[in-house]
Design a protein around this motif. Sequence first.
Motif, PDB file in Angstrom:
ATOM      1  N   ILE A 275      13.441  12.903  78.410  1.00 37.87           N
ATOM      2  CA  ILE A 275      12.721  12.293  77.176  1.00 37.87           C
ATOM      3  C   ILE A 275      11.259  11.711  77.476  1.00 37.87           C
ATOM      4  O   ILE A 275      11.294  11.152  78.635  1.00 37.87           O
ATOM      5  CB  ILE A 275      13.646  11.042  76.398  1.00 37.87           C
ATOM      6  CG1 ILE A 275      14.862  11.722  75.789  1.00 37.87           C
ATOM      7  CG2 ILE A 275      12.761  10.221  75.568  1.00 37.87           C
ATOM      8  CD1 ILE A 275      15.995  11.050  75.447  1.00 37.87           C
TER       9      ILE A 275
ATOM     10  N   LEU B 256      12.619  24.742  69.058  1.00 36.85           N
ATOM     11  CA  LEU B 256      11.762  26.042  69.432  1.00 36.85           C
ATOM     12  C   LEU B 256      12.655  27.176  69.094  1.00 36.85           C
ATOM     13  O   LEU B 256      12.341  28.483  69.281  1.00 36.85           O
ATOM     14  CB  LEU B 256      11.681  26.109  70.995  1.00 36.85           C
ATOM     15  CG  LEU B 256      10.887  24.846  71.618  1.00 36.85           C
ATOM     16  CD1 LEU B 256      10.827  24.950  73.176  1.00 36.85           C
ATOM     17  CD2 LEU B 256       9.206  25.023  71.160  1.00 36.85           C
TER      18      LEU B 256
ATOM     19  N   SER C  20      15.136  18.688  70.815  1.00 35.45           N
ATOM     20  CA  SER C  20      13.847  19.102  71.040  1.00 35.45           C
ATOM     21  C   SER C  20      13.846  20.455  71.717  1.00 35.45           C
ATOM     22  O   SER C  20      12.805  20.948  71.662  1.00 35.45           O
ATOM     23  CB  SER C  20      13.534  17.971  72.061  1.00 35.45           C
ATOM     24  OG  SER C  20      14.263  17.919  73.110  1.00 35.45           O
TER      25      SER C  20
ATOM     26  N   GLU D 211       8.911  13.140  70.229  1.00 32.96           N
ATOM     27  CA  GLU D 211       9.805  13.936  71.308  1.00 32.96           C
ATOM     28  C   GLU D 211      10.202  15.148  70.727  1.00 32.96           C
ATOM     29  O   GLU D 211       9.979  16.329  71.531  1.00 32.96           O
ATOM     30  CB  GLU D 211      11.035  12.983  71.755  1.00 32.96           C
ATOM     31  CG  GLU D 211      11.920  13.389  72.603  1.00 32.96           C
ATOM     32  CD  GLU D 211      11.345  13.624  74.192  1.00 32.96           C
ATOM     33  OE1 GLU D 211      10.313  13.035  74.287  1.00 32.96           O
ATOM     34  OE2 GLU D 211      11.708  14.656  74.806  1.00 32.96           O
ATOM     35  N   VAL D 212      10.841  15.280  69.567  1.00 33.47           N
ATOM     36  CA  VAL D 212      11.380  16.643  69.244  1.00 33.47           C
ATOM     37  C   VAL D 212       9.973  17.395  68.938  1.00 33.47           C
ATOM     38  O   VAL D 212      10.168  18.542  68.851  1.00 33.47           O
ATOM     39  CB  VAL D 212      12.039  16.475  68.063  1.00 33.47           C
ATOM     40  CG1 VAL D 212      12.753  17.848  67.390  1.00 33.47           C
ATOM     41  CG2 VAL D 212      13.425  15.473  68.283  1.00 33.47           C
TER      42      VAL D 212
ATOM     43  N   LEU E  43       7.274  17.737  70.554  1.00 35.36           N
ATOM     44  CA  LEU E  43       6.526  18.115  71.555  1.00 35.36           C
ATOM     45  C   LEU E  43       6.315  19.460  71.870  1.00 35.36           C
ATOM     46  O   LEU E  43       5.227  19.804  72.281  1.00 35.36           O
ATOM     47  CB  LEU E  43       7.144  17.201  72.894  1.00 35.36           C
ATOM     48  CG  LEU E  43       6.501  17.346  73.950  1.00 35.36           C
ATOM     49  CD1 LEU E  43       5.135  16.532  74.061  1.00 35.36           C
ATOM     50  CD2 LEU E  43       7.209  16.815  75.261  1.00 35.36           C
ATOM     51  N   GLY E  44       7.377  20.364  72.064  1.00 33.33           N
ATOM     52  CA  GLY E  44       7.399  21.589  72.384  1.00 33.33           C
ATOM     53  C   GLY E  44       6.662  22.389  71.353  1.00 33.33           C
ATOM     54  O   GLY E  44       5.765  23.397  71.744  1.00 33.33           O
TER      55      GLY E  44
END
Lengths: 568, 281
Positions: free
Chosen positions: A389, A452, A448, A397-398, A400-401
Motif C-alpha cells: 500500500i 488491471l 488494486s 491506491e486502487v 494507482l496502476g
Amino acid sequence: MKKEIIQFTDFTFKYRTQKRPTLKNINLTIYEGEKVLIVGPSGSGKSTLVHCINGLIPNSYEGEIEGSVLIGDKNPAKAGIFGISQVVGTVMQDTDSQFIGLTVGEDIAFAMENDCVPQDNMKDTVKKCASLVGVDSLLEHAPSALSGGQKQRVAIAGIMTNDADILLFDEPLANLDPATGKYAIELIDEIHHTTNKTIVIIEHRLEDVLHRPVDRIVVIGDGTILADTTPDELLSLSTLKENGIREPLYIAAIKYAGAIIKPNDHPSDIHSINLQYNKDKVKSWYQSIEKTEPAMDTEELLSIQNLTFSYEEEEPVLSDISFSIQKGEMISIVGRNGAGKTTLSKLICGFIRPKAGTITYKGVDMAGESIAQRAEKIGLVMQNPNQMISKPMIFDEVALGLRTRGYEESAVKEKVEHALTVCGLYPFRNWPISALSFGQKKRVTIASILVLEPEILILDEPTAGQDFKHYTEIMKFLEGLNKELGITIIMITHDMHLMLEYTNHTIVISAGTLLANDRPAKILTTPKIVEEANLKVTSLYYLAEACQITDTTGFAESFIQYDRKVNQ
Amino acid sequence: MGRLLTYSDKNTWIHRLCGVTKMVFFILWSIVGMITYDTRILLFMFVSSLLLFAMSKTEYHQVATVLKVILFFLLINVVAIFFFSPYQGTKIYGTRSDLLHLAGYYTFTKEQLFYELNIILKYFTVIPVALMFIVTTNPSEFAASLSKLGVKYSIGYSIAIALRYIPDIQKNFQEIKTAQEARGIDMSKNVKLIPRIKNIIAIIFPLIFSSLERIDTISNAMELRGFGKHKKRTWYSERAFQLSDYITIAFILLFSILAMVITFYDGSRFYNPFIILSFIL
C-alpha cells in the motif's frame, strides 16, 4: 497440593483507547508445571491476555484494571515489565522481527547483558542454553540467515537464560511450515519434560498443538472464558465449533458420522483414540457420501516447460520444472521454506529471468514481455499488505496502476469502482486505508491488482496469521473471484487446510525440483511426498486407516466435500 | 542483491581491533586530513589509507554505491570552488602562473590547479578510512566500546541497532519494489528520470509503514527481555584492549602530532611548492 503460578481473579481490563473492556471478569488459575493451551478467534482477547501475563499490560499498554492478577507472587503493575520478565519468558509470534543481536550468540545473551551478567558467565550460559535446544553450532551465524525452525529455537534459548518459571509462546506455529511446526511442538514438549517449567501456549491451530499432549485447554471468546477443561473433555463438547475455532479434522469427521465422542475414548490423540464403537458409523457415513467429480475446463492458460533458474554462479534454485495450469483452476504451490516457491512466482511475473526453459501464456512465449506487460495478465499479491500500500486513500491506491498506465480519469473511476464493488469495499471508497482491518487491507491490495484485469492471480500466503473466521472470509472471497469472474488463482501456502479445502490442484516443490503435481487429497495422504516436502499427513488419513477404509484419498476428498456442503 | 555498507565479518587484524580504537583512529585521521594542506602529508595519508583499505579485505562492491555518491559531490565541490573563487590558489600561494584563459574573469592557473588537487587528495585520505571503519566494525562491539568511553548505552545501542537493520531495510525495499513493479510501476532504467523518481517515491510510503510496524515489535521484544532495566549493562561481544589496540592508538597520536608540527612549521597550513620553486630558480 500444586502451587498456583498464574492467578486471575475477577479480572477486567479496558484499553485506554477503547470504550468497552477487552477482557471481562476473567477467573483463571494455572498451576506450577502445567502445560496449558489458550485458544480463541482473533479479537477474542487472546493477545490481551498474553500481554497481561508478560507485564506489557499495564506497563506498556495503558488501561483500566479491575480485579487482580498475580504472576508468580508478583503484581505486574507493581513489579513492572522487568520484574515480570524474571518470572515469564515470552517467545513472540514473529520470531523474525524479535531478533535483536547481530549473531545468534549475542541474541541469546541479550537478557543477560541487560542484567549485567559478567561476560564469562554469559558465554557459558549461552552455550548451555543453545545446546539445550540444539543450536550450539550456530552461535556465530546471523539470525536472519537461519531457517524458520532454527529461528524459533534461538528465540527459545534466549528466554531460557534467565531461568524464568513460566514460558509463554504466542502463536508459535504462525510462520512455520507444517513439519517444522510439528518439531516446534515436540521441542516445547521436550522442554516441558526436562525442565518442568510452566508452559502457556496461545495458538488457534488446535490440531497442530495437540500433536503432543497438553494438560488443559482454555477457550476464550469475546473477552470471557468459555471453557477451561482437559482436551479430551473439550473435544467431546461442541464449544469449539460454536465459537469459530476449527476442530481437528478427524474429530469433525467422527461428529459428521453421527457418532458420539466420550472423554474417556481419549479423542485428543488420533493415534490412541478409541474408535471401537464409532468405526462402523464413520465407515457407513463415508459410503453414503456421493462423490461428485468437479467438471474441469481444459483450456490451457499457462504452461511452464523445463524452467531452470540460478543466481549468478550458484547452485540452481529451480531446476527443470514443468507443469501446466488450466483456465479457472485454483492451485496451491507448497513446499518447505526456501524450496523455491517464491522464486517460481517471481519467474512467472518476470521479475527475474530464467536460465533455461519457457513460460507460455495462452500458447505465446512470454520471454519478450516486460514486467508491466505481464502484470496485465498475471497479478501478484504479497503476503503483507503493508508492503504494497503506497497511497493514504483507498480509491487512490486502487487507481494507482491505471493512472501510471495513463488511463483517462473517467475510465479510472469506472474501473476502480467496479473493482471495489467486487471486493466488497465500495462503501469505504473514500476512507483512509489506515482505518481498515488487516483483512480489509488485504482486499484493498487484491482490488488494486484486479483493477488491471489479470486472468491469473498469484497470492503469497493469503491467509497467514488469520484465524478461522477471517481465513474463511478471505477464502470465500477468492473462491467467488474464481467462480464468478473465472480468474485462475495460484496460492503459495503452508496451510494444509487451505490446500485441501479450497484448491483442486497442488504443485509440490522440493529442493528446487517438482516433487508432485496432483490432487491435494492425494498428496496429503501419500506419506512419502509429505515427508520430503515438509508437509504433514492429514489426520483424516489416520482416521481412514483406523476405520479400515483403504481409499484414504477418497475418504479425505469425501470429507472436504461434505464439510463444505455443511458450512455453506 | 549487494549488501551496501554493512559490517561483514572477516578475520583481519583491522577487524580484530576494538571499535573504540578504530573510532579514535578515524576521528584523529579525519581531523589531520581536514586541517593540513601539506601535500607531502596528504600523499602519505592517501597511500597509507589505500594500504589499510587493501589490508581490511574490503571489496569494491561493498562500498561502490556510496563511493559513487561521494565522488559526485566531490566533483560538484571542485567545480564550485573554481566557479566561485578561481584565484583562491593564487591568493594562498602568493604567485600567479596562468595556464589557460577560459572566458572573461576566469583563468586557469597552476596555483588553482595545485590547490584543488590538494582538496581532492583530502577527500581521498578520509574516504577509504571512513568506509572501512563502517564495514569492519561490528555494530554491537562498537556500542560496547562507546559505553566503555562513558557514552550512555541506550545511545550506543541505538546506533548499533540502526546499523544492524540496514540490510533488513534493503531487503524490505527490494520486496516492496517488486510488488510495485507487478502493478506496472516501472523503476528500471527504461523510464525517464523524473517519472522514475516519482515511482521510487511510491515505495517510500510502504517502507515507512512496514518499518514502523517492525519498530513496535522490536521495542516490545527488547523491553520484555529487560532492556533499560539498569543504568549499566554488560556486553556479550565486548572485546578487551589488546596490544594491537595500544600500538594503533600510539601510532595515530604520534602521527597526528608529527603531522601538525610539519604542517605548521613554516607558519602556514599550506605546503607551497611555488615559493620553493621561485627560490631555486
